[in-house]
Write an enzyme that holds these catalytic residues in place. Structure first.
Site, mmCIF file in Angstrom:
data_model
loop_
_atom_site.group_PDB
_atom_site.id
_atom_site.type_symbol
_atom_site.label_atom_id
_atom_site.label_comp_id
_atom_site.label_asym_id
_atom_site.label_seq_id
_atom_site.Cartn_x
_atom_site.Cartn_y
_atom_site.Cartn_z
ATOM 1 C CG ASP A 70 -74.552 58.874 22.340
ATOM 2 O OD1 ASP A 70 -73.901 58.500 21.341
ATOM 3 O OD2 ASP A 70 -75.272 58.100 22.994
ATOM 4 N NE ARG A 78 -72.474 56.350 19.870
ATOM 5 C CZ ARG A 78 -72.366 55.621 20.960
ATOM 6 N NH1 ARG A 78 -71.181 55.150 21.331
ATOM 7 N NH2 ARG A 78 -73.426 55.337 21.700
ATOM 8 N NE ARG A 139 -73.814 58.260 30.545
ATOM 9 C CZ ARG A 139 -75.104 58.130 30.206
ATOM 10 N NH1 ARG A 139 -75.865 57.237 30.816
ATOM 11 N NH2 ARG A 139 -75.622 58.917 29.279
ATOM 12 C CE LYS A 169 -75.859 62.601 27.644
ATOM 13 N NZ LYS A 169 -75.742 61.735 26.459
ATOM 14 C CG HIS A 182 -81.042 52.962 28.821
ATOM 15 N ND1 HIS A 182 -80.421 53.806 29.695
ATOM 16 C CD2 HIS A 182 -80.707 53.388 27.571
ATOM 17 C CE1 HIS A 182 -79.730 54.717 29.012
ATOM 18 N NE2 HIS A 182 -79.897 54.490 27.723
ATOM 19 C CG ASP A 252 -82.708 59.936 26.990
ATOM 20 O OD1 ASP A 252 -82.080 59.549 25.987
ATOM 21 O OD2 ASP A 252 -82.334 59.695 28.154
#
Length: 324
Positions: A70, A78, A139, A169, A182, A252
């Site tokens: 991601d 990353r 984001r 997404k 989360h 997800d």
């Protein structure tokens, strides 16, 4: 190809599981032992992305191996330690044209491909005016559906130009949800309100080129009947029938996001996702792979998981890999 595959191997080929990116051991174990369809590299370690560390892992796979990260930019990236920082979506939209964003994404995609990545869980297409540090926040490219769609489309096109599969997404829209999935259950505005804004990118972007769609864990009044969207058949009907999307769907994280993990044991969550219409269940820890597959095999053997559902999902997985 599908008919020649044993049942357990068909089911394993649908999965993307997280592995330890500090070395090849965990990835090799998942691929050699169960022939999982894909691996996910999270966290900050990059050893598995350097040199030919992924070579033995790919060699152990009977089918082309999906290697996912991601890498959105901003807070979620990353390869910044290897190739430099990528701005957040909000910063890109504020400082660049969509053509510049496409070029930046192509450059980044080329770097990811050079490290062996084939699929990027990006771009975020959530429509949001949340503060920068909120769960979606910076984001998101924009609170305006047309702007978010235009910039996310440019980012997705750049990744495709570099040979990666982009993943839109978080369907059907996390940008206006009332919390962080989360941490626990969250709810979005009702479906009728999502149709006027949050669904716009999913209506327009698949027609511009190949994409996958990640389905989030939000509950949606008027759609999911209290279940997380990722485990709700109505969510996939909305995507397949109303929006006419026939590409790959990925959940997800089913293992570490409490909107799901607080209510479902991992093997049951993976099974529920497949039964509901997901093509690729995903969990980032990669743990309990054998119990998950044992449960899926049992469900497929008894008919609880219909054979047509497995074949339907596997066709999309193989098509996305260009494996046929």
């Amino acid at each position: 190809m599908i008919s020649a595959m044993p049942l357990r191997k068909r089911l394993a080929a649908l999965l993307i599981v997280g592995v330890n990116p500090s070395g090849p051991a965990a990835a090799l174990a998942a691929v050699r032992t169960e022939q999982v369809g894909g691996i996910f590299l999270g966290g900050n370690a990059t050893q598995l992305l350097v040199g030919d560390a992924l070579g033995p892992v790919r060699a152990a796979a009977d089918l082309p191996l999906t290697v996912a990260v991601d890498d959105e930019g901003g807070r979620v990236q990353r390869i910044d330690a290897l190739d430099g920082d990528l701005p957040s979506a909000r910063a890109m939209a504020a400082t660049s044209t969509d053509a510049q964003v496409r070029a930046l994404a192509e450059q980044r995609g080329g770097q990811l491909r050079a490290h062996g990545v084939t699929l990027d869980f990006a771009p975020v297409v959530d429509v949001s005016d949340q503060p920068d540090g909120a769960v979606i926040g910076d984001r998101s490219f924009s609170a305006d559906p047309a702007t978010a769609t235009r910039y996310a489309g440019a980012f997705a096109a750049g990744l495709r130009d570099a040979g990666l599969l982009p993943v839109l997404k978080h369907f059907p829209g996390h940008g206006r949800a009332d919390g962080d999935s989360h941490a626990g259950p969250v709810s979005t505005p009702p479906l009728d309100q999502l149709r006027t804004a949050d669904l716009e990118p999913y209506r327009r972007l698949p027609g511009q080129g190949e994409v996958a769609v990640m389905v989030g864990h939000m509950t949606v009044p008027g759609l999911t009947d209290g279940a997380p969207a990722s485990l709700s058949p109505a969510t996939y009907r909305l995507l397949r029938t109303d929006l006419r999307f026939d590409g790959l769907t990925i959940t997800d994280d089913l293992g570490s996001m409490r909107a799901v993990s607080a209510r479902y044991d991992l093997p049951e969550a993976v099974l529920a996702a497949l039964k509901s219409g997901a093509d690729t269940p995903f969990w980032s820890s990669g743990t309990r792979l054998t119990p998950v597959l044992d449960r899926l095999v049992s469900a497929a053997t008894t008919g609880e998981l219909p054979p047509d559902r497995i074949t339907d999902a596997l066709r999309r997985v193989l098509r996305a890999k260009s494996a046929c």
